[in-house]
Design a protein around this motif. Structure first.
Motif, PDB file in Angstrom:
ATOM      1  N   LEU A 122      83.392  34.558 -34.000  1.00  0.00           N
ATOM      2  CA  LEU A 122      82.808  34.629 -35.345  1.00  0.00           C
ATOM      3  C   LEU A 122      83.162  33.404 -36.180  1.00  0.00           C
ATOM      4  CD1 LEU A 122      83.257  38.405 -36.273  1.00  0.00           C
ATOM      5  CD2 LEU A 122      81.099  37.191 -35.861  1.00  0.00           C
ATOM      6  N   VAL A 123      84.125  32.596 -35.701  1.00  0.00           N
ATOM      7  CA  VAL A 123      84.463  31.352 -36.401  1.00  0.00           C
ATOM      8  C   VAL A 123      83.254  30.433 -36.509  1.00  0.00           C
ATOM      9  CG1 VAL A 123      85.174  30.034 -34.364  1.00  0.00           C
ATOM     10  CG2 VAL A 123      86.236  29.556 -36.580  1.00  0.00           C
ATOM     11  N   TYR A 124      82.251  30.623 -35.642  1.00  0.00           N
ATOM     12  CA  TYR A 124      81.076  29.750 -35.648  1.00  0.00           C
ATOM     13  C   TYR A 124      80.040  30.135 -36.701  1.00  0.00           C
ATOM     14  CZ  TYR A 124      82.905  28.715 -30.946  1.00  0.00           C
ATOM     15  OH  TYR A 124      83.709  28.363 -29.882  1.00  0.00           O
ATOM     16  N   LEU A 125      80.168  31.313 -37.301  1.00  0.00           N
ATOM     17  CA  LEU A 125      79.112  31.784 -38.207  1.00  0.00           C
ATOM     18  C   LEU A 125      78.893  30.884 -39.426  1.00  0.00           C
ATOM     19  CD1 LEU A 125      77.027  34.028 -38.320  1.00  0.00           C
ATOM     20  CD2 LEU A 125      78.618  35.374 -39.699  1.00  0.00           C
ATOM     21  N   PRO A 126      79.960  30.338 -40.061  1.00  0.00           N
ATOM     22  CA  PRO A 126      79.709  29.447 -41.205  1.00  0.00           C
ATOM     23  C   PRO A 126      78.924  28.188 -40.852  1.00  0.00           C
ATOM     24  CG  PRO A 126      81.985  30.236 -41.235  1.00  0.00           C
ATOM     25  CD  PRO A 126      81.403  30.623 -39.912  1.00  0.00           C
ATOM     26  N   VAL A 127      78.851  27.848 -39.566  1.00  0.00           N
ATOM     27  CA  VAL A 127      78.058  26.669 -39.178  1.00  0.00           C
ATOM     28  C   VAL A 127      76.610  26.861 -39.596  1.00  0.00           C
ATOM     29  CG1 VAL A 127      77.222  25.283 -37.246  1.00  0.00           C
ATOM     30  CG2 VAL A 127      79.579  26.119 -37.251  1.00  0.00           C
ATOM     31  N   ILE A 128      76.055  28.051 -39.348  1.00  0.00           N
ATOM     32  CA  ILE A 128      74.653  28.286 -39.704  1.00  0.00           C
ATOM     33  C   ILE A 128      74.499  28.793 -41.129  1.00  0.00           C
ATOM     34  CG2 ILE A 128      74.052  28.734 -37.297  1.00  0.00           C
ATOM     35  CD1 ILE A 128      73.701  31.691 -38.038  1.00  0.00           C
ATOM     36  N   GLU A 129      75.582  29.296 -41.707  1.00  0.00           N
ATOM     37  CA  GLU A 129      75.500  29.789 -43.080  1.00  0.00           C
ATOM     38  C   GLU A 129      75.560  28.644 -44.089  1.00  0.00           C
ATOM     39  OE1 GLU A 129      75.025  32.625 -44.580  1.00  0.00           O
ATOM     40  OE2 GLU A 129      74.896  33.946 -42.840  1.00  0.00           O
ATOM     41  N   SER A 130      76.492  27.703 -43.901  1.00  0.00           N
ATOM     42  CA  SER A 130      76.759  26.710 -44.944  1.00  0.00           C
ATOM     43  C   SER A 130      77.165  25.345 -44.432  1.00  0.00           C
ATOM     44  CB  SER A 130      77.890  27.232 -45.837  1.00  0.00           C
ATOM     45  OG  SER A 130      79.096  27.336 -45.066  1.00  0.00           O
ATOM     46  N   GLY A 131      77.322  25.197 -43.123  1.00  0.00           N
ATOM     47  CA  GLY A 131      77.877  23.948 -42.617  1.00  0.00           C
ATOM     48  C   GLY A 131      79.330  23.775 -43.026  1.00  0.00           C
ATOM     49  N   PHE A 132      80.023  24.899 -43.254  1.00  0.00           N
ATOM     50  CA  PHE A 132      81.430  24.886 -43.688  1.00  0.00           C
ATOM     51  C   PHE A 132      81.614  24.093 -44.983  1.00  0.00           C
ATOM     52  CE2 PHE A 132      82.630  26.134 -39.276  1.00  0.00           C
ATOM     53  CZ  PHE A 132      83.506  27.159 -39.599  1.00  0.00           C
ATOM     54  N   THR A 133      80.648  24.205 -45.905  1.00  0.00           N
ATOM     55  CA  THR A 133      80.748  23.544 -47.210  1.00  0.00           C
ATOM     56  C   THR A 133      81.084  24.590 -48.260  1.00  0.00           C
ATOM     57  OG1 THR A 133      79.098  21.924 -46.525  1.00  0.00           O
ATOM     58  CG2 THR A 133      79.539  22.100 -48.880  1.00  0.00           C
ATOM     59  N   SER A 134      82.254  24.462 -48.886  1.00  0.00           N
ATOM     60  CA  SER A 134      82.745  25.518 -49.778  1.00  0.00           C
ATOM     61  C   SER A 134      81.879  25.699 -51.020  1.00  0.00           C
ATOM     62  CB  SER A 134      84.193  25.247 -50.190  1.00  0.00           C
ATOM     63  OG  SER A 134      84.291  24.046 -50.935  1.00  0.00           O
ATOM     64  N   ARG A 135      81.195  24.649 -51.471  1.00  0.00           N
ATOM     65  CA  ARG A 135      80.385  24.761 -52.683  1.00  0.00           C
ATOM     66  C   ARG A 135      78.888  24.807 -52.377  1.00  0.00           C
ATOM     67  NH1 ARG A 135      83.569  22.013 -57.739  1.00  0.00           N
ATOM     68  NH2 ARG A 135      85.635  22.743 -57.134  1.00  0.00           N
ATOM     69  N   ALA A 136      78.573  25.187 -51.155  1.00  0.00           N
ATOM     70  CA  ALA A 136      77.163  25.326 -50.784  1.00  0.00           C
ATOM     71  C   ALA A 136      76.527  26.461 -51.582  1.00  0.00           C
ATOM     72  CB  ALA A 136      77.044  25.609 -49.287  1.00  0.00           C
TER      73      ALA A 136
END
Length: 446
Positions: A122-136
């Motif tokens: 599940l660590v990969y999920l932010p890749v498609i959600e936000s690109g691991f950008t906190s202020r997305a």
């Protein structure tokens, strides 16, 4: 004998070529294989790879143990197209850049996944959600690396007020997102459905299952019970997860993970400006802001507990500074304009010039202050919040007034010599409420 020797040598050379080819390109049917797309196009992030550039050969990096999805799934056309798109040279660069965005909080994500009993992939999920950008921020208003909507934070200890939006905090939302995903899985009993529910909502997913009479995500997609976005969501995740699970083979560089013990938290309940804290302790202001992305103005919220995240080696210096109650740790006051306010009155209260207020608030018109607009006022001294002009507490509101054509709360308040907020409050109205003709209002006896 000579003939036999040449044949053996030729056979060995063929095997070597085959093995080298397999190492470079993968065996047919393996999860990481790039497949040819069919004719239908699929949406991609703005900076996602186009899929036009072929991948370059690169030396293999040191081997790592990256988590792989542990459930079987069909390799659909959408899945194959995403594999193709992200396994190109541009795709590998994109995935490398995205994973390097996560270095500061990746160790925490893995530790929370383990603590909460969730699968590590599940660590990969932010890749498609936000690109691991906190202020997305998405077009629909979802915020942070896990993309929480305002209406989806209930029960997950995420706060939003005028000072903070904790959807922007990767540490807080990591715990919340994992709990939400596990809630989905416990409710639906299936990971493709749990992932779909994270995209379109648990209620919508349960409704689709009930209407279709099946809990098979792929069949629900085939029969059209999900929107196109959700139909693509799971295949895209699975394709990217397959590639990231083979990061060494594809040359995807995750960057060096920042150890979780490199920072700590300290509880504060008074306004602390990150710029002042940086100046007084020597910690870089950019580092403090990066560790506390939930803060709107780089100021901790007044009057409510906040866990300030700081570098571990700076704990003693920060603690000593915070314990000194005589120190002013705020550079700006944030003031909301009310009726009757003037810049002159505010300047007298806060001990600054009108010109200084104008300098920090470009575009403000001194003679026509906009109600509800926030002003940034330099904190040259520590004072209480300006309360403005207030009506007497002992006003007698036993009088009445019938609304006539053209009346507004403002005109009625002005006629009775009171603040519009007081008149609105006494009549359970908003300041900008539209009045109905003949409505009876409570007003003070003059």
């Amino acid at each position: 004998m000579v003939k036999s020797s040449k044949s053996g040598l030729f056979g060995m050379l063929c095997v070597a070529v085959f093995l080298l080819s397999s190492a470079l390109w993968g065996n047919p049917g393996q999860p990481g294989e790039a497949r040819a797309p069919d004719n239908e196009s699929t949406p991609a992030p703005a900076d996602a790879p186009s899929g036009d550039t072929p991948a370059e050969d690169k030396p293999a990096p040191p081997a790592h143990n990256y988590p792989a999805v542990d459930f079987s799934h069909p390799e659909t056309g959408d899945y194959a197209r995403f594999l193709t798109q992200y396994s190109t040279a541009d795709g590998i660069k994109y995935l490398s850049r995205v994973m390097q965005n996560s270095v500061q909080y990746r160790a925490f994500i893995f530790s929370e996944l383990e603590r909460l009993g969730a699968p590590s992939w599940l660590v990969y999920l932010p890749v498609i959600e936000s690109g691991f950008t906190s202020r997305a921020v998405s077009r629909s208003g979802a915020v942070g690396i896990w993309q929480f909507m305002r209406n989806s934070i209930g029960g997950y200890n995420i706060r939003i007020n005028e000072w903070i939006d904790e959807r922007r905090d990767p540490w807080i939302t990591t715990t919340a997102a994992i709990q939400k995903l596990m809630d989905n899985y416990r409710e639906l009993g299936d990971w493709p459905l749990a992932l779909a529910a994270y995209n379109c909502g648990l209620g919508a997913t349960k409704k689709a299952v009930k209407r279709a009479g099946t809990s098979d995500y792929w069949e629900l997609c085939r029969q059209g019970f999900f929107r196109r976005e959700t139909v693509l969501y799971v295949p895209k995740f699975l394709a990217i997860a397959a590639l990231l699970a083979q990061s060494d083979e594809y040359g995807i560089d995750w960057g060096e993970t920042v150890p979780g013990e490199s920072f700590t938290t300290i509880a504060v309940s008074r306004p602390v400006d990150m710029n002042v804290l940086a100046r007084e302790t020597g910690v870089a202001a950019s580092l403090l802001s990066g560790l506390n992305p939930a803060l709107y103005y780089s100021i901790t919220p007044p009057g409510i507990p906040y866990k300030l995240r700081i570098p571990s080696e700076s704990l003693d210096a920060v603690q000593t500074l915070l314990e000194d109650k005589s120190r002013i740790l705020l550079e700006y006051y944030l003031y909301t304009i009310k009726s009757g306010d003037t810049l002159f009155a505010l300047s007298l209260h806060y001990g600054v010039s009108v010109d200084m207020i104008l300098e920090y608030n470009p575009g403000i018109a001194p003679k026509t202050l906009q109600l509800g607009k926030k002003l940034v006022i330099p904190a040259l001294r520590e004072v209480k919040t300006y309360t403005g002009k207030k009506d007497r507490d002992n006003l007698d509101f036993s009088g009445s007034y019938l609304v006539k054509q053209g009346d507004t709360l403002w005109s009625i308040a002005l006629a009775h010599g009171i603040q519009v907020e007081t008149l609105a409050e006494k009549n359970n109205l908003q300041v900008n409420s539209i009045l109905k003709l003949g409505k009876q209002l409570r007003v003070p006896i003059l």
